[in-house]
Design an enzyme around this catalytic site. Structure first.
Site, PDB file in Angstrom:
ATOM      1  N   VAL A  15     -21.555  38.570  -9.705  1.00  0.00           N
ATOM      2  CA  VAL A  15     -21.749  39.613 -10.914  1.00  0.00           C
ATOM      3  C   VAL A  15     -22.878  39.571 -12.216  1.00  0.00           C
ATOM      4  O   VAL A  15     -23.440  40.487 -12.470  1.00  0.00           O
ATOM      5  CB  VAL A  15     -20.196  40.375 -11.108  1.00  0.00           C
ATOM      6  CG1 VAL A  15     -20.533  41.673 -11.555  1.00  0.00           C
ATOM      7  CG2 VAL A  15     -19.504  40.515  -9.892  1.00  0.00           C
ATOM      8  N   LYS A 106      -8.980  40.203 -13.363  1.00  0.00           N
ATOM      9  CA  LYS A 106      -8.233  40.944 -12.660  1.00  0.00           C
ATOM     10  C   LYS A 106      -6.871  39.984 -13.149  1.00  0.00           C
ATOM     11  O   LYS A 106      -5.879  40.449 -13.903  1.00  0.00           O
ATOM     12  CB  LYS A 106      -8.319  41.694 -11.431  1.00  0.00           C
ATOM     13  CG  LYS A 106      -8.166  40.702 -10.514  1.00  0.00           C
ATOM     14  CD  LYS A 106      -9.505  41.288 -10.016  1.00  0.00           C
ATOM     15  CE  LYS A 106     -10.808  41.094 -10.103  1.00  0.00           C
ATOM     16  NZ  LYS A 106     -11.694  40.948  -9.052  1.00  0.00           N
ATOM     17  N   VAL A 133     -10.989  46.667 -11.424  1.00  0.00           N
ATOM     18  CA  VAL A 133      -9.688  46.610 -10.804  1.00  0.00           C
ATOM     19  C   VAL A 133     -11.222  47.641  -9.782  1.00  0.00           C
ATOM     20  O   VAL A 133     -11.980  48.921 -10.502  1.00  0.00           O
ATOM     21  CB  VAL A 133      -9.419  48.366 -11.332  1.00  0.00           C
ATOM     22  CG1 VAL A 133      -8.292  48.951 -10.221  1.00  0.00           C
ATOM     23  CG2 VAL A 133      -7.819  46.862 -11.534  1.00  0.00           C
ATOM     24  N   GLY A 135     -13.827  46.789  -8.035  1.00  0.00           N
ATOM     25  CA  GLY A 135     -15.294  46.968  -8.645  1.00  0.00           C
ATOM     26  C   GLY A 135     -15.725  49.055  -8.959  1.00  0.00           C
ATOM     27  O   GLY A 135     -15.807  48.643 -10.188  1.00  0.00           O
ATOM     28  N   GLU A 191     -13.961  35.410  -0.324  1.00  0.00           N
ATOM     29  CA  GLU A 191     -14.013  34.695  -0.881  1.00  0.00           C
ATOM     30  C   GLU A 191     -14.112  33.118  -0.177  1.00  0.00           C
ATOM     31  O   GLU A 191     -13.725  33.607   0.858  1.00  0.00           O
ATOM     32  CB  GLU A 191     -12.965  34.175  -2.477  1.00  0.00           C
ATOM     33  CG  GLU A 191     -13.075  35.905  -2.560  1.00  0.00           C
ATOM     34  CD  GLU A 191     -14.160  35.821  -4.333  1.00  0.00           C
ATOM     35  OE1 GLU A 191     -14.586  35.178  -3.989  1.00  0.00           O
ATOM     36  OE2 GLU A 191     -13.887  37.335  -4.227  1.00  0.00           O
ATOM     37  N   ASP A 202      -5.045  39.187  -5.117  1.00  0.00           N
ATOM     38  CA  ASP A 202      -5.912  39.975  -6.230  1.00  0.00           C
ATOM     39  C   ASP A 202      -5.845  41.360  -5.713  1.00  0.00           C
ATOM     40  O   ASP A 202      -5.709  41.905  -6.817  1.00  0.00           O
ATOM     41  CB  ASP A 202      -7.420  39.692  -5.387  1.00  0.00           C
ATOM     42  CG  ASP A 202      -7.985  40.621  -5.234  1.00  0.00           C
ATOM     43  OD1 ASP A 202      -8.824  39.978  -6.586  1.00  0.00           O
ATOM     44  OD2 ASP A 202      -8.522  41.858  -5.150  1.00  0.00           O
ATOM     45  N   LYS A 206      -4.529  44.242  -9.504  1.00  0.00           N
ATOM     46  CA  LYS A 206      -4.911  45.110 -10.024  1.00  0.00           C
ATOM     47  C   LYS A 206      -4.283  45.999  -9.862  1.00  0.00           C
ATOM     48  O   LYS A 206      -4.012  47.319 -10.774  1.00  0.00           O
ATOM     49  CB  LYS A 206      -6.153  45.551  -8.827  1.00  0.00           C
ATOM     50  CG  LYS A 206      -7.267  44.719  -8.444  1.00  0.00           C
ATOM     51  CD  LYS A 206      -8.001  44.836  -6.881  1.00  0.00           C
ATOM     52  CE  LYS A 206      -9.363  43.770  -7.271  1.00  0.00           C
ATOM     53  NZ  LYS A 206      -9.987  43.684  -6.034  1.00  0.00           N
ATOM     54  N   GLY A 304     -18.519  43.762  -4.849  1.00  0.00           N
ATOM     55  CA  GLY A 304     -20.432  43.228  -4.881  1.00  0.00           C
ATOM     56  C   GLY A 304     -20.796  43.278  -5.724  1.00  0.00           C
ATOM     57  O   GLY A 304     -20.704  43.723  -6.961  1.00  0.00           O
TER      58      GLY A 304
HETATM   59  N1  HSE Z   1     -12.673  39.703  -2.709  1.00  0.00           N
HETATM   60  C1  HSE Z   1     -11.997  41.055  -3.575  1.00  0.00           C
HETATM   61  C2  HSE Z   1     -11.842  41.806  -2.701  1.00  0.00           C
HETATM   62  C3  HSE Z   1     -13.147  41.215  -4.922  1.00  0.00           C
HETATM   63  O1  HSE Z   1     -12.274  41.475  -1.662  1.00  0.00           O
HETATM   64  O2  HSE Z   1     -12.221  43.262  -3.153  1.00  0.00           O
HETATM   65  C4  HSE Z   1     -12.725  40.843  -5.942  1.00  0.00           C
HETATM   66  O3  HSE Z   1     -11.633  41.393  -6.826  1.00  0.00           O
END
Ligand code: HSE
Length: 439
Positions: A15, A106, A133, A135, A191, A202, A206, A304
């Site tokens: 990013v 986040k 949150v 993207g 990741e 994750d 969010k 992304g």
């Molecule tokens: N790795 C996360 C996803 C994006 O796959 O949505 C970053 O929070």
């Protein structure tokens, strides 16, 4: 007149590089529209020697975030370090020095949001966090500003693109979980360590941020049920489809009748006719129901380089306007505009065990007379109503799958019943329990 503002990037991963690249090559449009140009004066990296596809002059690099605070021309710090240690120290120090912070972190907000915004309020320094949150989807600004007059009844979110990609491939191509995860990794969606993508962590971070915006307080991560997609099998996808559902990793956030707040992240069966059921691949979507706006739906790329940079750049411009307003009004910013409002309209978060849902249960059992009866009895004893049951004919072996769709029950009751069921000698593996949600 175009104004130049000094900024720093703390973190130069996907990013950070996207933001830098944009500011280098596309900032004329931004300057025309906003009246600002952003001058990157410093970039914090862990490894100075790393090969990078976006390569700023090496004179901009430092390995210490503390260096940023020594340059009075840096007015905005973009925190993209990730994690909850250095990033936390940096944000606290930036606020205390009166600098504005744009962050996509986040985990940090979910775990320390209360403290961060209390400090922001004390120093009247706004925090900008659209990138934290979903993207590129402008859900933070929408919940905070556009829907400020609404009582939010519920939010349903597909908030992790990697999980959604895996489930979509299992659904469309009949892949099993491992093969779909391997594909996601190969395409660069997952990741390097996909643990938090697939274990729900994750999405939970969010969900906590969305719940805070909707209900004015920070729900504790430990207090919510977070189940990832690791337990979803090709058999579950098959059974769900035959019952008329798709399985999604869904964050469900709502206010209950007593104004307590419910937050759950779990694999969830949703009708295949619902709009969220058609959100596939790495896309995210968030359905918000407010008392004024009614139903609103947000859809887009949740991760992304470019989509997330889009949110960071939007925040940079917001921060620049806040700085300008501070200059015009002289002595301090508009009180309270820290971009998060604590309030006490809602009570507390409801314990995970007390949250009610309908459930999908799948058990692997011995294919023997009386097994279905024993399990149905234990569910009945717990006052869990069975809405439907399937036992496909087992053509080979001595084991069979049993699938139940239940009526509403608390998660505590279903967990207790499943504990007893699992102890039966005829039950051969840990029961699978997913939510069923009307969205
Ligand atoms: N790795 C996360 C996803 C994006 O796959 O949505 C970053 O929070």
């Amino acid at each position: 007149m175009i104004k130049s503002i000094g900024i720093a990037l703390a973190g130069f991963g996907t990013v950070g590089a996207g933001v830098f690249d944009y500011l280098q090559h596309q900032s004329d449009l931004l300057a025309e529209r906003s009246g600002f140009r952003f001058d990157v004066r410093s970039i914090v990296v862990r490894d100075l020697k790393k090969n990078r596809d976006v390569a700023p002059p090496s004179s901009l690099f430092t390995t210490s975030w503390r260096d940023l605070l020594k340059d009075p021309e840096i007015k905005i710090i973009v925190e993209l370090l990730g994690g909850t240690t250095d990033a936390f120290d940096l944000i606290k120090a930036a606020i205390e020095s009166g600098r504005m912070v744009v962050t996509g972190n986040k985990a940090l907000l979910a775990e320390h949001g209360q403290e961060i915004f209390a400090l922001a309020k004390k120093h009247d320094v706004p925090i900008f966090y659209e990138a934290a949150v979903a993207g590129g989807i402008p859900i933070i600004q929408s919940l905070r500003d556009a829907f400020v007059g609404n009582r939010i009844e519920s939010i349903h979110g597909i908030l992790n693109g990697t999980s959604n990609y895996i489930l979509s491939r299992m659904q469309e191509a009949g892949l099993d979980y491992k093969a779909a995860l391997a594909e996601a990794a190969e395409l660069g969606y997952a990741e390097a360590d996909p643990t938090f993508d697939v274990n729900g962590g994750d999405a939970a971070h969010k969900a906590i941020i969305l719940a805070a915006l909707a209900y004015g307080f920070w729900v504790k991560l430990e207090a919510i049920r977070v189940d990832g997609i690791e337990a979803v099998t090709a058999a579950d996808i098959f059974f769900a489809r035959n019952l008329g559902y798709n399985i999604k990793l869904l964050a469900t956030i709502r206010s209950a009748a007593d104004d307590s707040i419910e937050v759950t992240v779990a694999p969830t069966l949703i009708s295949k006719n619902s709009v969220l059921a058609s959100v596939n691949g790495v896309f995210n979507a968030i359905a918000v129901k407010g008392d004024l706006v009614g139903d609103a739906l947000f859809y887009g790329r949740g991760a992304g380089r470019k989509p997330t940079a889009s949110s960071v750049i939007g925040d940079l411009v917001e921060a620049a306007f806040a700085l300008k307003s501070e200059k015009i009004h002289g002595n301090g910013r508009d009180k309270g505009k820290i971009n998060f409002s604590f309030h006490s309209l809602y009570g507390t978060s409801r314990a995970a065990a007390d949250i009610c849902s309908c459930y999908y249960l799948r058990l692997t059992v011995e294919d023997q007379p009386g097994v279905l009866g024993k399990i149905a009895t234990l569910l009945g004893d717990a006052e869990i109503g069975i809405a439907s049951a399937i036992q496909p004919e087992s053509l080979e072996g001595s084991e069979a799958s049993l699938v139940f769709m239940t009526h509403q029950a608390s998660y505590g009751m279903i967990s207790l019943a499943l504990e007893k069921i699992q102890k039966l000698s005829c039950v051969k593996s840990k029961p699978v329990v997913f939510n069923v949600e009307a969205v």
